[in-house]
Design an enzyme around this catalytic site. Sequence first.
Site, PDB file in Angstrom:
ATOM      1  N   TYR A  57      55.902  40.040  44.408  1.00  0.00           N
ATOM      2  CA  TYR A  57      54.172  41.530  43.708  1.00  0.00           C
ATOM      3  C   TYR A  57      55.187  42.483  43.507  1.00  0.00           C
ATOM      4  O   TYR A  57      55.796  43.495  43.971  1.00  0.00           O
ATOM      5  CB  TYR A  57      53.647  41.073  44.544  1.00  0.00           C
ATOM      6  N   LYS A  64      54.211  38.490  39.972  1.00  0.00           N
ATOM      7  CA  LYS A  64      53.322  39.644  40.122  1.00  0.00           C
ATOM      8  C   LYS A  64      53.567  40.668  39.040  1.00  0.00           C
ATOM      9  O   LYS A  64      53.945  42.104  40.445  1.00  0.00           O
ATOM     10  CB  LYS A  64      51.887  39.573  40.357  1.00  0.00           C
TER      11      LYS A  64
END
Length: 363
Positions: free
Chosen positions: A192, A220
């Site tokens: 992330y 992400k």
Amino acid sequence: PHPRGRSSMAFAMASSVSFGPAAVFRRGRTRTRTIVSTKCVASKAWTNSTMKSMTASVDEIKATRLITAIKTPYLPNGKVDLAAYDALVEKQIEAGVGGLIVGGTTGEGQLMSWDEHIMLIAHTAKLYGTELQIVGNTGSNSTKEAVHATSQGFAVGMDAALQINPYYGKTNRAGILAHFGAVLDYGPTIVYNVPARTSQDIPPELMMELAKHENFAGVKECEGNERIKNYTDKGITCWTGNDDEAHDARFEAGAVGVISVTSNIVPGKMVDLICSDKPNPELRDELLPLMNWLFTEPNPIGLNTMLSMLDCCEPVFRLPYFPYDEALRKQGAELITKIGLEHTPGKKLLKLKDRDFITLEEW
């Protein structure tokens, strides 16, 4: 999907583990049993190959287009409201969403004890693991905590981990590589990157290093579609973390999909937007005002306010999160009326007053 058991066995001696072949992109999940041998670090291996086979493969995670960062609802005493949580999850399944982030920023993992966090991952995996990919947010700015939470998360049945780079107490390049290296061995992992929250970007050259690991499922990415296009051109799977950019990320930048907040509110419409084979700019433009409203103030304040208005959860906020004011709530109600209440998990739209909200400093 094939029913599967869940195990709470601890990590122990080394063993061979198995990952299935690439799955066809789909809304729900697939289960395969084709075996390809790989090796794990001894201290981070599953107790046996059967235990590992009950977890999604890296390729199955990569094939999941729409992953909802699910809301964690609370009782008036501040404890997790599992009945309300289950109702929200079941609406996601009904709409065809492919996976959930459990205890992410949207789900307020940062306000949970690790006991609550792992309990919620275990609960979700046990009840809904055959219907959705269960991605536990087990990252931390402490490598020790990230390792401990990740080992527990996989032991109680999550399919993948969401891992963030160390925030606040930032480290150098070697430290970032060592941090991710400590958690990637456990199982499928989504990295992330959200510099707006961590104050430290994971630059592309470093991400390319992480992508060499066999358990790296993708990233992400919140740094925009140009960054995503750069990755997808090199074969790296990406989910955008920005709902307002999700349509173009999917159909122009090559992203597999989105890890979404808005899908808590309109799951079916987000499925139509992201899981379709063709772009739908009209639907994108229809949903943009709601997306913008949800992020008028820092997430998850807007989502918590809206789900309270939809009577999907008690109007309870763990501080420091604080509900939208009356003017913003009025705007939100108008947006839902325009989109259609039937597209939300709610059955009615409440006109809440400031006094109706409960804000907790202890729970």
